[in-house]
Design a protein around this motif. Structure first.
Motif, short mmCIF file in Angstrom:
data_model
loop_
_atom_site.label_atom_id
_atom_site.label_comp_id
_atom_site.label_asym_id
_atom_site.label_seq_id
_atom_site.Cartn_x
_atom_site.Cartn_y
_atom_site.Cartn_z
N LEU A 47 -9.03 -4.87 -4.57
CA LEU A 47 -9.68 -4.09 -3.49
C LEU A 47 -8.67 -3.23 -2.75
CD1 LEU A 47 -12.22 -6.64 -1.92
CD2 LEU A 47 -12.70 -4.75 -3.48
N ILE A 48 -7.48 -3.78 -2.53
CA ILE A 48 -6.43 -2.99 -1.86
C ILE A 48 -6.06 -1.79 -2.73
CG2 ILE A 48 -4.01 -3.00 -1.11
CD1 ILE A 48 -4.45 -5.97 -0.29
N LEU A 49 -5.90 -2.01 -4.03
CA LEU A 49 -5.55 -0.91 -4.93
C LEU A 49 -6.67 0.14 -5.00
CD1 LEU A 49 -3.86 -2.91 -7.83
CD2 LEU A 49 -2.74 -1.55 -6.04
N LEU A 50 -7.93 -0.31 -5.01
CA LEU A 50 -9.04 0.63 -5.00
C LEU A 50 -9.08 1.44 -3.70
CD1 LEU A 50 -12.03 -1.24 -6.69
CD2 LEU A 50 -10.89 0.84 -7.47
N SER A 51 -8.72 0.80 -2.59
CA SER A 51 -8.67 1.53 -1.32
C SER A 51 -7.57 2.57 -1.35
CB SER A 51 -8.43 0.56 -0.16
OG SER A 51 -9.52 -0.31 -0.02
N CYS A 52 -6.46 2.24 -2.01
CA CYS A 52 -5.37 3.22 -2.16
C CYS A 52 -5.81 4.41 -2.99
CB CYS A 52 -4.14 2.56 -2.78
SG CYS A 52 -3.32 1.39 -1.68
N LEU A 53 -6.78 4.19 -3.89
CA LEU A 53 -7.31 5.28 -4.71
C LEU A 53 -7.92 6.38 -3.84
CD1 LEU A 53 -7.79 6.22 -7.65
CD2 LEU A 53 -9.96 5.00 -7.58
N LEU A 54 -8.46 5.99 -2.69
CA LEU A 54 -9.01 6.99 -1.77
C LEU A 54 -7.91 7.96 -1.31
CD1 LEU A 54 -11.24 4.65 0.42
CD2 LEU A 54 -12.05 6.33 -1.26
N PHE A 55 -6.70 7.43 -1.14
CA PHE A 55 -5.58 8.27 -0.71
C PHE A 55 -4.99 9.04 -1.88
CE2 PHE A 55 -6.07 5.19 2.61
CZ PHE A 55 -5.86 5.92 3.76
N ALA A 91 -15.87 9.59 -7.32
CA ALA A 91 -15.58 8.41 -8.15
C ALA A 91 -14.83 7.35 -7.34
CB ALA A 91 -14.76 8.82 -9.38
N ALA A 92 -13.85 7.78 -6.54
CA ALA A 92 -13.07 6.83 -5.72
C ALA A 92 -13.97 6.13 -4.71
CB ALA A 92 -11.93 7.56 -5.01
N VAL A 93 -14.84 6.90 -4.07
CA VAL A 93 -15.77 6.31 -3.10
C VAL A 93 -16.74 5.37 -3.81
CG1 VAL A 93 -17.66 6.81 -1.49
CG2 VAL A 93 -15.58 8.18 -1.41
N GLY A 94 -17.29 5.81 -4.94
CA GLY A 94 -18.24 4.99 -5.69
C GLY A 94 -17.63 3.67 -6.16
N LEU A 95 -16.40 3.72 -6.67
CA LEU A 95 -15.73 2.50 -7.11
C LEU A 95 -15.50 1.55 -5.95
CD1 LEU A 95 -13.11 3.95 -9.63
CD2 LEU A 95 -15.00 2.39 -10.16
N ASN A 96 -15.09 2.09 -4.80
CA ASN A 96 -14.87 1.25 -3.62
C ASN A 96 -16.16 0.60 -3.15
OD1 ASN A 96 -12.10 1.19 -2.07
ND2 ASN A 96 -12.20 3.12 -3.17
#
Length: 196
Positions: free
Chosen positions: A76-84, A100-105
């Motif tokens: 989850l932390i890594l997926l949140s970093c994907l937003l950045f 895609a980043a928002v959808g995955l999160n």
């Protein structure tokens, strides 16, 4: 209006990392009480039925779930970093990568919350079947902690409420962004029509 939305999306992306870190910290603390009170009751780790307190096997039963929750929280932390990484926090116009980043999160946060809730509810029910009289006797005899609190089981409601609230904010921010992008496109088209 765009300025408010840009500020909001920065804050929401930061909150997404914050919520993921809370899940990580929760996974680290989840077994604390069980370890302190139940581990000493297990007389032989190679024979889990050899215990002073019937039901204390929950300490071992929860180990695989706790390890999985720890790994998932890192995910989850890594997926949140994907937003950045996709610049979702600062981008004026969203592209496929941002959606895609928002959808995955969103999918991951909802999935983890549902999975963890189901697991923790079942483990709490198993914990409540513990022989607390035997646990108290063992604690007094060996001077170990006696803990009958369900705090760590109940804390998941707050932890995942925060995660789901941030998820809702991510969805609302994306809808707001799409609305503003549509309005901006209409203004640009209207400006081109006037200048032609």
């Amino acid at each position: 209006m765009y300025k408010k939305q840009m500020t909001a999306q920065r804050v929401i992306c930061l909150l997404s990392i914050f919520a993921s870190v809370i899940v990580f910290l929760y996974s680290l603390g989840l077994m604390t009480d069980l370890y302190d009170s139940l581990y000493p009751t297990m007389l032989n780790p190679y024979d889990l039925t050899d215990t002073d307190v019937p039901g204390s096997i929950i300490y071992y039963d929860m180990q695989p779930f706790n390890r999985a929750l720890l790994r998932v929280s890192i995910g989850l932390i890594l997926l949140s970093c994907l937003l950045f990484i996709t610049n979702t926090n600062v981008r004026r116009k969203y592209y496929v990568g941002n959606y895609a980043a928002v959808g995955l999160n969103v999918a991951a946060n909802i999935g983890v919350a549902v999975w963890a809730h189901a697991q923790l509810t079942a483990f709490k029910a198993q914990f409540l079947k513990l022989d607390f009289d035997a646990l108290q006797f063992h604690a007094e005899l060996w001077e170990t902690p006696y803990i009958d609190s369900t705090f760590w089981f109940d804390a998941h409601y707050a932890v995942f409420a925060i995660t789901l609230a941030v998820t809702a904010l991510l969805i609302l921010n994306t809808i707001w962004k799409m609305k503003l992008m549509k309005e901006e496109k209409q203004l640009l088209e209207a400006g081109k029509a006037v200048s032609a």
